[in-house]
Design a protein around this motif. Structure first.
Motif, PDB file in Angstrom:
ATOM      1  N   HIS A  47      47.847  42.220  52.036  1.00 39.42           N
ATOM      2  CA  HIS A  47      47.580  41.826  50.567  1.00 39.42           C
ATOM      3  C   HIS A  47      46.567  41.137  49.868  1.00 39.42           C
ATOM      4  O   HIS A  47      45.674  39.711  50.722  1.00 39.42           O
ATOM      5  CB  HIS A  47      48.955  40.594  50.958  1.00 39.42           C
ATOM      6  N   VAL A  48      45.851  42.066  49.300  1.00 39.29           N
ATOM      7  CA  VAL A  48      44.299  41.418  48.667  1.00 39.29           C
ATOM      8  C   VAL A  48      45.026  41.348  47.011  1.00 39.29           C
ATOM      9  O   VAL A  48      45.305  41.717  46.657  1.00 39.29           O
ATOM     10  CB  VAL A  48      43.477  42.533  49.027  1.00 39.29           C
ATOM     11  N   VAL A  49      44.708  40.445  46.672  1.00 37.51           N
ATOM     12  CA  VAL A  49      44.489  40.147  45.598  1.00 37.51           C
ATOM     13  C   VAL A  49      43.319  39.857  44.269  1.00 37.51           C
ATOM     14  O   VAL A  49      42.221  39.305  45.049  1.00 37.51           O
ATOM     15  CB  VAL A  49      45.590  38.560  45.497  1.00 37.51           C
ATOM     16  N   PHE A  50      43.185  40.666  43.275  1.00 36.72           N
ATOM     17  CA  PHE A  50      41.899  40.640  42.041  1.00 36.72           C
ATOM     18  C   PHE A  50      42.579  40.355  41.463  1.00 36.72           C
ATOM     19  O   PHE A  50      43.398  40.495  40.595  1.00 36.72           O
ATOM     20  CB  PHE A  50      41.342  42.097  42.023  1.00 36.72           C
ATOM     21  N   THR A  51      41.923  39.437  40.438  1.00 41.89           N
ATOM     22  CA  THR A  51      42.043  38.569  39.278  1.00 41.89           C
ATOM     23  C   THR A  51      41.333  38.098  38.555  1.00 41.89           C
ATOM     24  O   THR A  51      39.923  38.394  38.415  1.00 41.89           O
ATOM     25  CB  THR A  51      42.415  37.061  39.794  1.00 41.89           C
ATOM     26  N   VAL A  74      37.441  35.783  41.504  1.00 35.27           N
ATOM     27  CA  VAL A  74      38.502  35.229  42.573  1.00 35.27           C
ATOM     28  C   VAL A  74      39.034  36.365  42.947  1.00 35.27           C
ATOM     29  O   VAL A  74      39.931  37.427  42.283  1.00 35.27           O
ATOM     30  CB  VAL A  74      39.941  34.391  42.189  1.00 35.27           C
ATOM     31  N   VAL A  75      38.993  36.644  44.329  1.00 37.21           N
ATOM     32  CA  VAL A  75      39.792  37.673  45.021  1.00 37.21           C
ATOM     33  C   VAL A  75      39.931  37.065  46.636  1.00 37.21           C
ATOM     34  O   VAL A  75      38.805  36.999  46.789  1.00 37.21           O
ATOM     35  CB  VAL A  75      38.472  39.401  45.675  1.00 37.21           C
ATOM     36  N   HIS A 120      46.260  40.089  37.010  1.00 40.35           N
ATOM     37  CA  HIS A 120      45.822  40.045  37.942  1.00 40.35           C
ATOM     38  C   HIS A 120      46.610  41.162  38.625  1.00 40.35           C
ATOM     39  O   HIS A 120      47.598  41.825  38.481  1.00 40.35           O
ATOM     40  CB  HIS A 120      46.060  39.116  39.326  1.00 40.35           C
ATOM     41  N   VAL A 121      45.724  42.188  40.154  1.00 31.40           N
ATOM     42  CA  VAL A 121      46.677  43.129  40.510  1.00 31.40           C
ATOM     43  C   VAL A 121      47.084  42.714  42.338  1.00 31.40           C
ATOM     44  O   VAL A 121      45.559  41.912  42.698  1.00 31.40           O
ATOM     45  CB  VAL A 121      46.403  44.149  40.524  1.00 31.40           C
TER      46      VAL A 121
END
Length: 409
Positions: A97-101, A241-242, A161-162
């Motif tokens: 689970h990776v989050v790009f903000t 923030v990643v 964010h994704v």
């Protein structure tokens, strides 16, 4: 399932007409349609049908749903249909689970440029994941990813964010070998963050040069080319923030997670607490809370579960911040999971992993049997005796209910 005591629809019905009049000219057509759909959902305004139980003879009125993707009441069925279609895509590997903000300054201009900036967020997150994964220094493989857009924080503020759900590995350049990442580690987040920042700002500059960005109010000076370049220079000096969470506990845990995230809206009816003279109260998570609070599941800091109260007007304003442009896809697939080549790429991945095709797709001869069984299953079931319920009368849109239909002789 028991109906919540308070729903978003109740707030729109009570306070929506006056607020809509006060905001005349400031609400988009899509936002107005969302307000109307949520207000009318599962009411006589959309029509429905009368059901009768074949066992105990109980009559029940069922109104139609609006099926709007921003409606809190219409997402569970849509999520289940989507998950059923995704069952065959799962591979027997670790999933990450990776989050790009987006940083706050970019989020501010994203609100007035939703289609352009949200689309860029999707494309750059996918490009960065695939670029770093293809680098032989990291993984050297072609990967796949499912990205889901969220535009809200727990308090319904604008926070684009994704969430990326990524298999822990990919196919080699020749497509014959599965290259797995190290157990418990996908890709270095610092490298992802730096490349994401550089590529996003490069493409944002191109959008500005092409005249595809609009600026209003305090951001109006950014329409000037030199002012915009100076603004970008400041963003290059900040950390973006990643982050990557620990891997899921097996493919089924991925589906459990997706069922909660893919079709989520800005706030669910379950989080609403009260609507009174003070305003609208709802539960939220304060991620900046200090000691003495619960630790979040991700282990990233602490969260405190508390209640926030907003005026009805502010509540509606925040909710409508997250209405997406018409036709904009908030779930997208890339790489091995891209729609155009998903079937062939997943077949190669399973061959490289030495696993069989899923039973649902491999046993094509059994499909007619499954479809026949699904067709024979009752759509409506009596809540009292569990017997099938049949439609005995259709209600047209806007038709008022005067009395239950008379029982059959």
């Amino acid at each position: 399932m028991q109906r919540p005591a308070l729903e978003v629809a109740d707030i729109f019905r009570e306070h929506g007409p006056a607020w809509r009049q006060a905001q005349r000219g400031h609400l988009s057509l899509v936002q107005l349609k969302v307000m109307s759909a949520i207000t009318q959902c599962r009411t006589a305004a959309l029509g429905g049908h009368v059901l009768r139980c074949g066992g105990c003879g109980t009559d029940q009125i069922s109104y139609n749903s609006c099926r709007n993707r921003h409606c809190p009441k219409c997402q569970s069925a849509a999520a289940q249909r989507w998950l059923d279609a995704r069952q065959a895509d799962l591979l027997p590997v670790e999933y990450y689970h990776v989050v790009f903000t987006l940083p706050a300054p970019v989020a501010d201009i994203a609100y007035t440029n939703k289609a352009a900036v949200y689309g860029l967020l999707f494309d750059m997150a996918a490009e960065v994941l695939q670029t770093i994964a293809a680098d032989p220094k990291h993984l050297g493989a072609r990967i796949g990813a499912t990205l889901v857009l969220h535009t809200w924080g727990s308090a319904m503020t604008h926070h684009p964010h994704v969430h990326g759900i990524v298999p822990g590995g990919g196919l080699s350049a020749d497509g014959k070998t599965w290259l797995a990442c190290r157990p418990g580690f996908f890709l270095p987040v610092r490298v992802l963050s730096r490349l994401f920042r550089r590529r996003f700002l490069e493409e944002l500059q191109r959008l500005h040069d092409a005249g595809r960005l609009q600026f209003f109010s305090e951001h109006a000076p950014l329409a000037n080319a030199e002012a915009f370049k100076s603004w970008l220079a400041l963003l290059r000096q900040t950390e973006w923030v990643v982050y990557a969470k620990r891997p899921f506990a097996g493919p089924q845990a991925v589906l459990t997670y997706l069922s909660r995230y893919t079709h989520r809206v800005a706030i669910s009816n379950r989080r609403l607490v009260a609507m009174d003279e003070r305003g609208v109260s709802f539960r939220w998570k304060d991620y900046r809370a200090s000691k003495g609070s619960k630790t979040s599941k991700s282990g990233k800091g602490r969260t405190r579960h508390t209640t926030m109260t907003l005026s009805p007007e502010e509540f509606m304003r925040r909710f409508l911040l997250h209405v997406l442009p018409g036709g904009f896809h908030r779930i997208r697939h890339y790489g091995l999971l891209a729609n155009g080549s998903r079937k062939a790429d997943l077949a190669r991945a399973r061959e490289a992993l030495h696993v069989a095709m899923p039973q649902d797709t491999a046993a094509s001869s059994a499909e007619p049997v499954h479809r026949e069984a699904e067709a024979s299953a009752p759509v409506f079931v009596c809540r009292h005796c569990g017997k099938p319920m049949l439609v005995v009368h259709a209600l047209m849109r806007g038709q008022a209910i005067r009395a239950p239909p008379s029982p059959s002789p």
